[in-house]
Motif scaffolding. Structure first.
Motif, PDB file in Angstrom:
ATOM      1  N   MET B   2      41.765  77.845  77.233  1.00 14.17           N
ATOM      2  CA  MET B   2      40.496  77.468  78.332  1.00 14.17           C
ATOM      3  C   MET B   2      40.974  77.420  79.486  1.00 14.17           C
ATOM      4  SD  MET B   2      37.226  77.727  77.330  1.00 14.17           S
ATOM      5  CE  MET B   2      36.295  77.587  78.336  1.00 14.17           C
ATOM      6  N   ALA B   3      42.044  76.753  79.819  1.00 12.19           N
ATOM      7  CA  ALA B   3      42.598  76.268  80.939  1.00 12.19           C
ATOM      8  C   ALA B   3      42.915  77.661  81.541  1.00 12.19           C
ATOM      9  CB  ALA B   3      43.679  75.548  81.180  1.00 12.19           C
ATOM     10  N   ALA B   7      41.222  79.244  85.034  1.00 12.94           N
ATOM     11  CA  ALA B   7      42.120  79.633  86.000  1.00 12.94           C
ATOM     12  C   ALA B   7      41.896  81.138  86.536  1.00 12.94           C
ATOM     13  CB  ALA B   7      43.596  79.387  85.800  1.00 12.94           C
ATOM     14  N   ILE B   8      41.787  81.988  85.688  1.00 14.11           N
ATOM     15  CA  ILE B   8      41.640  83.232  86.172  1.00 14.11           C
ATOM     16  C   ILE B   8      40.267  83.689  86.665  1.00 14.11           C
ATOM     17  CG2 ILE B   8      41.728  85.730  85.197  1.00 14.11           C
ATOM     18  CD1 ILE B   8      43.697  84.591  83.088  1.00 14.11           C
ATOM     19  N   VAL B   9      39.180  82.993  86.122  1.00 13.89           N
ATOM     20  CA  VAL B   9      37.705  83.063  86.522  1.00 13.89           C
ATOM     21  C   VAL B   9      37.926  82.596  88.071  1.00 13.89           C
ATOM     22  CG1 VAL B   9      35.650  82.194  86.286  1.00 13.89           C
ATOM     23  CG2 VAL B   9      36.789  82.910  84.208  1.00 13.89           C
ATOM     24  N   ARG B  10      38.639  81.451  88.294  1.00 17.32           N
ATOM     25  CA  ARG B  10      38.620  80.835  89.616  1.00 17.32           C
ATOM     26  C   ARG B  10      39.470  81.963  90.594  1.00 17.32           C
ATOM     27  NH1 ARG B  10      42.114  77.438  92.256  1.00 17.32           N
ATOM     28  NH2 ARG B  10      41.081  76.342  94.007  1.00 17.32           N
ATOM     29  N   LYS B  11      40.297  82.375  90.251  1.00 16.00           N
ATOM     30  CA  LYS B  11      41.150  83.185  90.896  1.00 16.00           C
ATOM     31  C   LYS B  11      40.257  84.524  91.421  1.00 16.00           C
ATOM     32  CE  LYS B  11      43.826  86.434  89.064  1.00 16.00           C
ATOM     33  NZ  LYS B  11      43.310  87.903  89.522  1.00 16.00           N
ATOM     34  N   MET B  84      50.348  88.218  85.652  1.00 18.09           N
ATOM     35  CA  MET B  84      49.604  87.315  84.804  1.00 18.09           C
ATOM     36  C   MET B  84      50.213  87.258  83.396  1.00 18.09           C
ATOM     37  SD  MET B  84      45.371  87.460  85.379  1.00 18.09           S
ATOM     38  CE  MET B  84      45.176  89.102  85.566  1.00 18.09           C
ATOM     39  N   LEU B  85      50.596  88.560  82.789  1.00 18.73           N
ATOM     40  CA  LEU B  85      51.151  88.478  81.695  1.00 18.73           C
ATOM     41  C   LEU B  85      52.392  87.510  81.553  1.00 18.73           C
ATOM     42  CD1 LEU B  85      50.322  92.093  80.262  1.00 18.73           C
ATOM     43  CD2 LEU B  85      49.193  89.808  79.586  1.00 18.73           C
ATOM     44  N   LEU B  86      52.974  88.010  82.587  1.00 21.37           N
ATOM     45  CA  LEU B  86      54.524  87.476  82.954  1.00 21.37           C
ATOM     46  C   LEU B  86      54.638  85.832  82.779  1.00 21.37           C
ATOM     47  CD1 LEU B  86      56.377  89.631  84.897  1.00 21.37           C
ATOM     48  CD2 LEU B  86      56.873  89.350  82.607  1.00 21.37           C
ATOM     49  N   ALA B  87      53.377  85.353  83.678  1.00 22.15           N
ATOM     50  CA  ALA B  87      53.401  84.135  83.730  1.00 22.15           C
ATOM     51  C   ALA B  87      52.736  83.329  82.232  1.00 22.15           C
ATOM     52  CB  ALA B  87      51.934  83.806  84.822  1.00 22.15           C
ATOM     53  N   GLY B  88      52.302  84.120  81.152  1.00 23.36           N
ATOM     54  CA  GLY B  88      52.365  83.777  80.026  1.00 23.36           C
ATOM     55  C   GLY B  88      50.881  83.554  79.746  1.00 23.36           C
ATOM     56  N   ALA B  89      49.995  84.399  80.599  1.00 20.39           N
ATOM     57  CA  ALA B  89      48.510  84.054  80.369  1.00 20.39           C
ATOM     58  C   ALA B  89      48.258  85.058  78.830  1.00 20.39           C
ATOM     59  CB  ALA B  89      47.723  84.985  81.388  1.00 20.39           C
ATOM     60  N   ASP B  90      47.390  84.343  77.888  1.00 19.06           N
ATOM     61  CA  ASP B  90      46.827  84.929  76.739  1.00 19.06           C
ATOM     62  C   ASP B  90      46.037  86.162  77.172  1.00 19.06           C
ATOM     63  OD1 ASP B  90      45.845  85.679  74.416  1.00 19.06           O
ATOM     64  OD2 ASP B  90      45.326  83.388  73.704  1.00 19.06           O
ATOM     65  N   PRO B  91      46.333  87.144  76.651  1.00 19.92           N
ATOM     66  CA  PRO B  91      45.466  88.541  76.835  1.00 19.92           C
ATOM     67  C   PRO B  91      44.135  88.159  76.590  1.00 19.92           C
ATOM     68  CG  PRO B  91      47.367  89.247  75.486  1.00 19.92           C
ATOM     69  CD  PRO B  91      47.430  87.595  75.783  1.00 19.92           C
ATOM     70  N   ARG B  92      43.704  87.446  75.634  1.00 24.34           N
ATOM     71  CA  ARG B  92      42.294  87.028  75.240  1.00 24.34           C
ATOM     72  C   ARG B  92      41.607  86.318  76.363  1.00 24.34           C
ATOM     73  NH1 ARG B  92      43.183  84.342  69.529  1.00 24.34           N
ATOM     74  NH2 ARG B  92      44.886  83.726  70.963  1.00 24.34           N
ATOM     75  N   ALA B  93      42.432  85.369  76.921  1.00 19.70           N
ATOM     76  CA  ALA B  93      41.857  84.634  78.368  1.00 19.70           C
ATOM     77  C   ALA B  93      41.530  85.582  79.096  1.00 19.70           C
ATOM     78  CB  ALA B  93      42.805  83.665  78.467  1.00 19.70           C
TER      79      ALA B  93
END
Lengths: 251, 222
Positions: B2-3, B7-11, B84-93
Motif C-alpha cells: 500500500m505504501a 508513493a508511485i501515485v504521489r510521484k 522502480m523495480l530495482l528499488a524493490g517496488a512490487d509490480p502489482r503496486a
C-alpha cells in the motif's frame, strides 16, 4: 504429467505432420463430393445450405486453434519454456486465418439467407472482436525482437483476450436484445431433425478440417522451432569470431 | 504494498501537476474530437442530441489511449521503470498506481468534456447529472485497467502509438458499449435498464483488473 504428455504430443505432431496431411487429402476430397452432390438440399435454404459444410468446420477449428493458443500461453507463463510460445503462435496464425475465412463464408451465407452480409448478432460480433484481438497479437509479435519478451507479451495478450471474450459476448448480447426482440434466426447445427446424410457429410468435413489443422500446426511448429534454433546458431557463429578478435598478447 | 502504491501515485501526480502538459493536451484533444464529430454529423440538433453519448465516449476512449502511452513514456525515459523495480517496488503496486493515476487524469478530463457536450447539444440533465458519476468512474477504471497493462507491454515497442490502440480497443469493447449505452439511457431514458449496464461495467472492471494484476508481474521485468 500433463506437461510431459502435451510435450510428447507436440513432438509427435511435428514428426507426423506430413502423414496427417496425406490422410486429410482423401477425407477432404470425399467430404467435398458429399457436400456438393451427395447430401440433399435443405427444405428452407435449398442449395445454400451447402455452405454449412465449410462454415461450421472452419469456425470449429478456429475456436479449437485459439483455445490451444490460450493453453500454450498459460503453460508458457507457468513453465517459462519457449517451446510453448512456438505452439501458441503456430496455433494463433491458423486460428486467425480460419476465423477470417469463417467470417467471410458466413457473410456470403448471411447474404443468401438473411439478405444482408453482416448483422450485429452477438456471435458474429464476438467472433469479429476475437479475430481483431489476435490480429493485434500477431502484429505485436512482428515488432518485438527478443524472443523471451515476445513470448511473455503475447501470452498476456492471448490470456487477456480470452478472459475478455465472454464479457464481450454478453455486452453485445444485451446491446442487441435490450433494444429489440431477439431475432437470432440461425440455421441450427444441433437441429434434431437434420437429415442423416447432412449429419454424416458434416462429420466427414469436421474430421477433414481437424486433420488439416493438425497438419498445418505440425508444419508451423517445426518452422517455429527451426527459427529459434537459427537464432542460437547465429549466436554460436559469433562467439568464435569475437574470441579470434582478442588482443594478440592474450593468445 | 500500500505504501509503495501511494508513493508511485504521489510521484506520478506530482509530475502531472508540475508539467500539466499531459492533461491539458489530452483535454484539448478530447474537445477537438467532440467538435470534429459534431461537424461530421451535421447541424441537426436532434441528431446531435441523440449521438451525444456515443461522441463523448469515443472522445474519452481515444484520449485515454494516448494517456496510457504517455504514462509509460515518462517511465521509459532514463529507464525510470527499471529504477522502480530495482528499488524493490512490487509490480502489482506499480500496476495499481498506474491504473489509479490514469483513471484520475481521465476523470479530470471528463469533468471538462462531459459538461461541454451537454451544453453544446442542449441536453438538460438536472439532478440526473449525478448519475453520470458512477458510469464515468466505472468506465474509466475499466479502460485504465487494460491501458495500464498494455501500456507497459508496448513501452519498448517501436510503433507503440499505433500498437497500443490496436491492442486496447478490441478488449475494451464491452466497457465502451456499456458506458455509452448507460449514458444514453441516462440522457434520453428510459432509465429502467440502467442497472444492467452499470452491472456489466462492474463485472468487466473486476475481470480486467484481476486479469491485469495476475499477469502484470510476468511482463514487468522485460
Amino acid at each position: 504429467m500433463v506437461r510431459r504428455d502435451l510435450w510428447s504430443f507436440m513432438v509427435w505432431l511435428e514428426r507426423n505432420a506430413n502423414r496427417i496431411g496425406f490422410a486429410c487429402v482423401p477425407i477432404l476430397a470425399i467430404g467435398t463430393i458429399m457436400a456438393l452432390w451427395w447430401s440433399p438440399p435443405d427444405v428452407h435454404m435449398g442449395q445454400d445450405l451447402r455452405l454449412m459444410y465449410i462454415h461450421v468446420p472452419t469456425i470449429w477449428v478456429a475456436y479449437l486453434a485459439l483455445t490451444v493458443t490460450l493453453g500454450a500461453s498459460l503453460m508458457l507463463l507457468w513453465k517459462r519454456e519457449l517451446r510453448w510460445d512456438d505452439l501458441a503462435v503456430a496455433s494463433a496464425e491458423i486460428g486467425v486465418l480460419l476465423t477470417t475465412l469463417a467470417i467471410v463464408v458466413g457473410a456470403i451465407w448471411g447474404k443468401l439467407t438473411w439478405g444482408v452480409y453482416w448483422t450485429w448478432d452477438p456471435r458474429l460480433t464476438t467472433t469479429a472482436v476475437l479475430v481483431i484481438i489476435f490480429a493485434g497479437y500477431l502484429l505485436l509479435r512482428a515488432l518485438t525482437e527478443d524472443s523471451w519478451v515476445r513470448a511473455r507479451q503475447s501470452a498476456v495478450i492471448a490470456i487477456i483476450g480470452f478472459v475478455d471474450i465472454p464479457v464481450v459476448h454478453f455486452s453485445v448480447l444485451w446491446w442487441r436484445s435490450l433494444h429489440q426482440a431477439p431475432t437470432f434466426l440461425r440455421p441450427n447445427l444441433g437441429d434434431p431433425t437434420m437429415d442423416d446424410r447432412m449429419e454424416l457429410t458434416l462429420i466427414v468435413n469436421l474430421v477433414g478440417f481437424t486433420l488439416l489443422y493438425g497438419f498445418l500446426l505440425g508444419r508451423r511448429l517445426r518452422l517455429a522451432r527451426l527459427q529459434r534454433e537459427l537464432e542460437t546458431v547465429k549466436w554460436d557463429d559469433i562467439v568464435p569470431e569475437t574470441s579470434a578478435l582478442e588482443p594478440v598478447h592474450a593468445r | 504494498m500500500m505504501a509503495q502504491l501511494m508513493a508511485i501515485v504521489r510521484k506520478d501526480l506530482l509530475l502531472e501537476w508540475r508539467g500539466k502538459a499531459n492533461l491539458n493536451a489530452l483535454t484539448v484533444l478530447a474537445l477537438m474530437i467532440v467538435l470534429t464529430m459534431s461537424f461530421a454529423l451535421g447541424s441537426d440538433p436532434t441528431r446531435l442530441r441523440l449521438t451525444a453519448p456515443a461522441v463523448v465516449w469515443v472522445a474519452i476512449v481515444f484520449a485515454a489511449v494516448l494517456a496510457f502511452v504517455r504514462a509509460y513514456q515518462m517511465e521509459s525515459e532514463n529507464r525510470c521503470f527499471e529504477g522502480m523495480l530495482l528499488a524493490g517496488a512490487d509490480p502489482r503496486a506499480i500496476y495499481l498506481a498506474k491504473l489509479a493515476v490514469a483513471a484520475l487524469t481521465m476523470l479530470v478530463l471528463e469533468v471538462v468534456v462531459i459538461p461541454t457536450i451537454l451544453l453544446l447539444d442542449g441536453i438538460a440533465l438536472g439532478p440526473r447529472i449525478w448519475g453520470l458519476l458512477p458510469i464515468a468512474v466505472l468506465g474509466t477504471a475499466g479502460l485504465s485497467a487494460v491501458g495500464s497493462l498494455y501500456g507497459r507491454l508496448t513501452m519498448a515497442v517501436r510503433a507503440r502509438e499505433v500498437m497500443l490502440p490496436l491492442l486496447v480497443l478490441p478488449v475494451v469493447v464491452p466497457i465502451v458499449l456499456a458506458a455509452a449505452r448507460a449514458s444514453d439511457l441516462l440522457f434520453h431514458g428510459p432509465a429502467g435498464q440502467l442497472g444492467t449496464w452499470v452491472g456489466l461495467l462492474v463485472v468487466a472492471d473486476v475481470v480486467l483488473v484481476t486479469a491485469g494484476l495476475l499477469t502484470y508481474e510476468s511482463i514487468a521485468e522485460d
